[in-house]
Design a protein around this motif. Structure first.
Motif, PDB file in Angstrom:
ATOM      1  N   ARG A 107       4.123   6.836  -6.141  1.00 54.93           N
ATOM      2  CA  ARG A 107       2.744   6.941  -5.655  1.00 54.93           C
ATOM      3  C   ARG A 107       2.664   6.426  -4.221  1.00 54.93           C
ATOM      4  N   THR A 108       2.099   7.251  -3.338  1.00 55.12           N
ATOM      5  CA  THR A 108       1.961   6.878  -1.928  1.00 55.12           C
ATOM      6  C   THR A 108       0.504   6.836  -1.491  1.00 55.12           C
ATOM      7  N   MET A 109      -0.418   7.165  -2.405  1.00 56.44           N
ATOM      8  CA  MET A 109      -1.827   7.256  -2.035  1.00 56.44           C
ATOM      9  C   MET A 109      -2.687   6.439  -3.000  1.00 56.44           C
ATOM     10  N   LYS A 110      -3.896   6.179  -2.588  1.00 59.92           N
ATOM     11  CA  LYS A 110      -4.825   5.422  -3.420  1.00 59.92           C
ATOM     12  C   LYS A 110      -5.193   6.222  -4.662  1.00 59.92           C
ATOM     13  N   VAL A 111      -5.601   5.515  -5.705  1.00 56.33           N
ATOM     14  CA  VAL A 111      -5.840   6.175  -6.983  1.00 56.33           C
ATOM     15  C   VAL A 111      -7.047   7.111  -6.959  1.00 56.33           C
ATOM     16  N   VAL A 168      14.875  14.804   7.771  1.00 55.70           N
ATOM     17  CA  VAL A 168      14.307  13.504   7.394  1.00 55.70           C
ATOM     18  C   VAL A 168      14.501  12.491   8.508  1.00 55.70           C
ATOM     19  N   ILE A 169      15.687  12.482   9.097  1.00 53.49           N
ATOM     20  CA  ILE A 169      15.970  11.546  10.185  1.00 53.49           C
ATOM     21  C   ILE A 169      15.037  11.801  11.372  1.00 53.49           C
ATOM     22  N   LYS A 170      14.767  13.073  11.649  1.00 57.13           N
ATOM     23  CA  LYS A 170      13.911  13.447  12.772  1.00 57.13           C
ATOM     24  C   LYS A 170      12.428  13.469  12.410  1.00 57.13           C
ATOM     25  N   SER A 171      12.120  13.323  11.106  1.00 57.70           N
ATOM     26  CA  SER A 171      10.737  13.418  10.600  1.00 57.70           C
ATOM     27  C   SER A 171      10.090  14.741  11.000  1.00 57.70           C
ATOM     28  N   GLU A 172      10.830  15.820  10.859  1.00 61.81           N
ATOM     29  CA  GLU A 172      10.357  17.136  11.260  1.00 61.81           C
ATOM     30  C   GLU A 172       9.505  17.785  10.183  1.00 61.81           C
ATOM     31  N   GLY A 173       8.441  18.483  10.604  1.00 58.11           N
ATOM     32  CA  GLY A 173       7.669  19.328   9.710  1.00 58.11           C
ATOM     33  C   GLY A 173       6.676  18.632   8.818  1.00 58.11           C
ATOM     34  N   VAL A 174       6.526  17.313   8.925  1.00 57.33           N
ATOM     35  CA  VAL A 174       5.588  16.582   8.080  1.00 57.33           C
ATOM     36  C   VAL A 174       4.225  16.561   8.746  1.00 57.33           C
ATOM     37  N   VAL A 175       3.223  17.108   8.066  1.00 50.85           N
ATOM     38  CA  VAL A 175       1.870  17.147   8.607  1.00 50.85           C
ATOM     39  C   VAL A 175       0.942  16.403   7.670  1.00 50.85           C
ATOM     40  N   GLU A 176       0.332  15.339   8.165  1.00 51.13           N
ATOM     41  CA  GLU A 176      -0.614  14.556   7.368  1.00 51.13           C
ATOM     42  C   GLU A 176      -2.024  14.854   7.868  1.00 51.13           C
ATOM     43  N   GLY A 177      -2.732  15.730   7.171  1.00 48.22           N
ATOM     44  CA  GLY A 177      -4.072  16.105   7.592  1.00 48.22           C
ATOM     45  C   GLY A 177      -4.085  17.463   8.254  1.00 48.22           C
ATOM     46  N   LYS A 178      -5.276  18.020   8.450  1.00 47.51           N
ATOM     47  CA  LYS A 178      -5.421  19.356   9.003  1.00 47.51           C
ATOM     48  C   LYS A 178      -4.942  19.409  10.448  1.00 47.51           C
ATOM     49  N   THR A 179      -4.313  20.522  10.806  1.00 41.58           N
ATOM     50  CA  THR A 179      -3.882  20.721  12.186  1.00 41.58           C
ATOM     51  C   THR A 179      -4.270  22.128  12.628  1.00 41.58           C
ATOM     52  N   LEU A 180      -4.322  22.328  13.915  1.00 40.04           N
ATOM     53  CA  LEU A 180      -4.638  23.646  14.452  1.00 40.04           C
ATOM     54  C   LEU A 180      -3.480  24.609  14.278  1.00 40.04           C
ATOM     55  N   THR A 201      -1.384   4.760   1.392  1.00 46.16           N
ATOM     56  CA  THR A 201      -1.185   3.312   1.418  1.00 46.16           C
ATOM     57  C   THR A 201      -0.193   2.925   2.514  1.00 46.16           C
ATOM     58  N   SER A 202      -0.108   1.635   2.787  1.00 52.29           N
ATOM     59  CA  SER A 202       0.811   1.157   3.825  1.00 52.29           C
ATOM     60  C   SER A 202       2.264   1.462   3.464  1.00 52.29           C
ATOM     61  N   VAL A 203       2.642   1.152   2.239  1.00 52.66           N
ATOM     62  CA  VAL A 203       3.996   1.464   1.785  1.00 52.66           C
ATOM     63  C   VAL A 203       4.182   2.973   1.700  1.00 52.66           C
ATOM     64  N   GLY A 204       3.112   3.667   1.306  1.00 51.68           N
ATOM     65  CA  GLY A 204       3.171   5.115   1.185  1.00 51.68           C
ATOM     66  C   GLY A 204       3.517   5.805   2.491  1.00 51.68           C
ATOM     67  N   LYS A 205       3.031   5.292   3.607  1.00 47.65           N
ATOM     68  CA  LYS A 205       3.327   5.894   4.909  1.00 47.65           C
ATOM     69  C   LYS A 205       4.828   5.883   5.181  1.00 47.65           C
ATOM     70  N   ILE A 206       5.475   4.783   4.819  1.00 46.56           N
ATOM     71  CA  ILE A 206       6.922   4.666   5.018  1.00 46.56           C
ATOM     72  C   ILE A 206       7.667   5.602   4.078  1.00 46.56           C
ATOM     73  N   LEU A 240      15.554   1.813  -6.142  1.00 49.18           N
ATOM     74  CA  LEU A 240      14.337   2.380  -6.727  1.00 49.18           C
ATOM     75  C   LEU A 240      13.433   1.290  -7.301  1.00 49.18           C
ATOM     76  N   ILE A 241      14.042   0.283  -7.882  1.00 48.67           N
ATOM     77  CA  ILE A 241      13.276  -0.841  -8.429  1.00 48.67           C
ATOM     78  C   ILE A 241      12.572  -1.604  -7.306  1.00 48.67           C
ATOM     79  N   ILE A 242      13.260  -1.798  -6.195  1.00 47.61           N
ATOM     80  CA  ILE A 242      12.662  -2.485  -5.043  1.00 47.61           C
ATOM     81  C   ILE A 242      11.456  -1.696  -4.519  1.00 47.61           C
ATOM     82  N   ILE A 243      11.598  -0.377  -4.422  1.00 47.69           N
ATOM     83  CA  ILE A 243      10.488   0.467  -3.981  1.00 47.69           C
ATOM     84  C   ILE A 243       9.306   0.319  -4.938  1.00 47.69           C
ATOM     85  N   ALA A 244       9.590   0.326  -6.235  1.00 49.08           N
ATOM     86  CA  ALA A 244       8.533   0.191  -7.245  1.00 49.08           C
ATOM     87  C   ALA A 244       7.773  -1.123  -7.087  1.00 49.08           C
TER      88      ALA A 244
END
Length: 213
Positions: A60-64, A183-195, A83-88, A25-29
């Motif tokens: 925090r994964t996004m800009k202020v 999480v391993i499959k990255s299922e169900g994550v939607v970043e932004g509007k979708t149809l 952010t770049s780290v936020g995407k990961i 957690l410290i490394i992530i911070a």
């Protein structure tokens, strides 16, 4: 009876998680601070048990300057804000780790319906139909492993209701291991509007826009 045992299990697992993961957690911070200006943690007003409010804690994964009370999947251009780290962190759900402290404070459980934003009136009202606002919100839950951001509000609330109806050891174990797979499959994550979200997204976006005026 299981509800009381569930709280004890939550506390024990949260403590074990902190003891095992604190160096990580410290490394992530540190990476968050090096990647962009702003605080390490992000606090956001959410709905808890009995429709009480609390502040959820995330890395925090996004800009202020990102809109604070809008779900990420409803942003017009989420890549501009993340952010770049936020995407990961978001792809791996590592941004959710600080909610261990929400669990220790008695605001959340490890398994349960994901806590709605305070202004997600449509989701809150729909959950009332199924008693899903009467249990502690979770770090992960039944709806999370069955579609997550891709789900329309009516389906998400119904799945939360199914969890409440079937709550027990087997259901929690199923959600826990199902989350690992998702999480391993990255299922169900939607970043932004979708149809896929259709009219529900448009309606919810309009409500969010009104809340900023």
């Amino acid at each position: 009876m299981y509800i009381n045992a569930k709280r004890i299990i939550d506390v024990l697992l949260a403590f074990v998680g902190i003891l095992l993961l604190w160096p990580f957690l410290i490394i992530i911070a540190l990476f968050i601070k090096l990647d962009s200006k702003g605080p390490i943690f992000f606090r956001q007003k959410r709905i808890g048990k009995g429709k009480s409010t609390f502040y959820i804690l995330k890395f925090r994964t996004m800009k202020v300057d990102t809109p604070n009370d809008m779900p990420t999947h409803l942003l017009e251009d989420p890549d501009f804000f993340i952010t770049s780290v936020g995407k990961i962190l978001r792809k791996t759900s590592l941004d959710e780790f600080p909610q261990i402290f929400n669990i220790l404070k008695g605001e959340m459980s490890i398994i349960g319906p994901r806590p709605a934003l305070w202004n997600q009136k449509d989701l809150i009202q729909e959950r009332d139909k199924y008693g899903a606002n009467d249990v502690y919100p979770g770090l992960t839950g039944w709806a999370q492993i069955n579609g997550r951001d891709e789900l329309p509000i009516e389906i998400k609330a119904k799945l939360d209701g199914e969890y409440v109806k079937k709550i027990g050891v087997f259901m929690d174990i199923k959600c826990f291991f199902g989350t690992i797979i998702s999480v391993i499959k990255s299922e169900g994550v939607v970043e932004g509007k979708t149809l896929q979200a259709g009219e529900e997204v448009a309606s919810t976006t309009e409500q969010r826009e009104k809340s900023y005026k």
